[in-house]
Scaffold this active site. Sequence first.
Site, PDB file in Angstrom:
ATOM      1  CD1 TRP A   1       4.184  34.315   7.641  1.00  0.00           C
ATOM      2  CD2 TRP A   1       2.610  32.971   8.446  1.00  0.00           C
ATOM      3  NE1 TRP A   1       2.959  34.844   7.285  1.00  0.00           N
ATOM      4  CE2 TRP A   1       1.970  34.034   7.768  1.00  0.00           C
ATOM      5  CE3 TRP A   1       1.810  31.986   9.036  1.00  0.00           C
ATOM      6  CZ2 TRP A   1       0.587  34.150   7.656  1.00  0.00           C
ATOM      7  CZ3 TRP A   1       0.418  32.091   8.923  1.00  0.00           C
ATOM      8  CH2 TRP A   1      -0.173  33.159   8.243  1.00  0.00           C
TER       9      TRP A   1
ATOM     10  CE  LYS B   1       1.273  39.725   9.725  1.00  0.00           C
ATOM     11  NZ  LYS B   1       0.447  39.207  10.842  1.00  0.00           N
TER      12      LYS B   1
ATOM     13  N   GLY C   1      -2.519  39.852   8.396  1.00  0.00           N
ATOM     14  CA  GLY C   1      -3.747  39.730   9.180  1.00  0.00           C
ATOM     15  C   GLY C   1      -3.522  38.938  10.451  1.00  0.00           C
TER      16      GLY C   1
ATOM     17  CB  SER D   1      -2.594  34.567  10.662  1.00  0.00           C
ATOM     18  OG  SER D   1      -1.687  35.532  10.171  1.00  0.00           O
TER      19      SER D   1
ATOM     20  CE  LYS E   1       1.267  42.118  13.543  1.00  0.00           C
ATOM     21  NZ  LYS E   1       1.786  40.925  14.276  1.00  0.00           N
TER      22      LYS E   1
ATOM     23  CG  ASP F   1      -1.933  41.160  12.505  1.00  0.00           C
ATOM     24  OD1 ASP F   1      -1.860  40.255  13.353  1.00  0.00           O
ATOM     25  OD2 ASP F   1      -1.133  41.272  11.562  1.00  0.00           O
TER      26      ASP F   1
ATOM     27  NE  ARG G   1       8.200  33.676  15.932  1.00  0.00           N
ATOM     28  CZ  ARG G   1       8.894  33.170  14.922  1.00  0.00           C
ATOM     29  NH1 ARG G   1       9.720  33.949  14.238  1.00  0.00           N
ATOM     30  NH2 ARG G   1       8.768  31.901  14.584  1.00  0.00           N
TER      31      ARG G   1
ATOM     32  CG  LEU H   1      12.598  38.085  13.245  1.00  0.00           C
ATOM     33  CD1 LEU H   1      13.855  38.871  13.561  1.00  0.00           C
ATOM     34  CD2 LEU H   1      12.490  37.829  11.741  1.00  0.00           C
TER      35      LEU H   1
ATOM     36  CD  GLU I   1      10.019  40.553  10.540  1.00  0.00           C
ATOM     37  OE1 GLU I   1      10.964  41.372  10.594  1.00  0.00           O
ATOM     38  OE2 GLU I   1       9.818  39.802   9.575  1.00  0.00           O
TER      39      GLU I   1
END
Length: 338
Positions: free
Chosen positions: A22, A115, A143, A145, A198, A251, A262, A285, A287
Site C-alpha cells: 500500500w 484501517k 476507501g 482501493s 469493514k 469499501d 486480505r 496482514l 487488519e
Amino acid sequence: MPSDRSSDLPFHRFTVLGAGSWGSALANAAARAGRRVTLWTRDAQTAAAMARTRESRRLPGVQLDRSIAVTASLADALADADAILLVVPAQAVRAVATEIADGIADGTPVIVCAKGIERGTYKFMTQIVSECAPRAMPAILSGPSFADDVARGLPTAVTLAALDAGQASALSQALATATFRPYHSTDVRGTEIGGATKNVLAIAAGIVSGRALGASAAAALITRGFAELVRFGRFFGARLETLTGLSGLGDLVLSCSSPQSRNFSLGLALGSGASLDQARAGGKLAEGAFTASVIAALARENDIDMPIASAVDAVLDGRTSIDAAIEGLLTRPIGAET
C-alpha cells in the site's frame, strides 16, 4: 534530501512512511500527481533493493516511479516534508508516530492510511497521532482501493478526511489525478470507522464464501453487516453520508467481494476448513483479525447490536466454531429491519 522551495504547488513534497504494497502504491499515486516523493522503509537492504530494481517485493511486476527516492533514513525522509502518508499497520501507528514526533514541523499533515482501532486503548488512528505527535495535523485516507490497482494507475476513488476543511481539500487536490480520486471530508471519525469495521465484516464474508453458502447469503451478509457498521458509526458521531460513501459502503462492498482483500481471504481460508494459523500462513496482514476484538468489546460496552462482528471475534478467539457461529446468526429472532 535537497529542498525545492521554487515550486508553488501546495503540499509539493510528500513522504510515505512504509514501503509495503500500500505504501508503494500510494508513492506511485503521489508521483503521478506531480509530487516530489520520498518512500521510507526501516530496512536498509530493502531500501537499496527497491532503489536499484524499482520494484517492491510486495507488488511483483509493478514498477516504482523513477522519480521516487527510496531511503532507510527517517531523518532524510522527514526533511522538508510538506505532508506525510503514514502507511504502516494499524497496530504499529503508535510506534511510528512517536518516532517522527520531533522530526516534523508544526502543522505538518500526517495522513494515516491504516484501517483499524488500537488494541488495548481502543483509540482511533488519528487519536493516536494527536497523542504521540502533537505537532502534526492528523488526517485519514480510506476507501475502496486495492494496492495493485492504485500502483498500476487503475481508476480508484477514496476519502481523505481532516478536521480542517481547507486542509482536507488541499491535500485531496495535491494527490488527485485522472485515475486516483481522493474526495475530501471533515468527518474524520466516520472515515476511520468505515475502514476499521469493514475489515471485520470482510472476514465474515470470506467465511460465507468458504462455506459455499451461496450468493444470496453473501448479499444478506453485506447488507446486515452494513447495518452494523452504520449503528457503530452513528454511536461515535459519524455522519450518515460518510458511512454510505466511499470509506463506508464502498469499501465494504469491495472487501466483501474479492479474494484480493486480505480479510476476505482470511475468512475464505477459515470457511474452507483451515485453522487460524494455517489461514495466516501466507504472511499477509489481515487488519480485521486484530480489530475484531476491539469492535466487539466496544459494541458490548455501549450496547451496540453487532452480531456479525461479535461472531467473527468469537471465531477468531476460539470461543466458538464457525458452524456454531453461523447457526447462532441464523436462529436469531426475526425482527423489523433496522
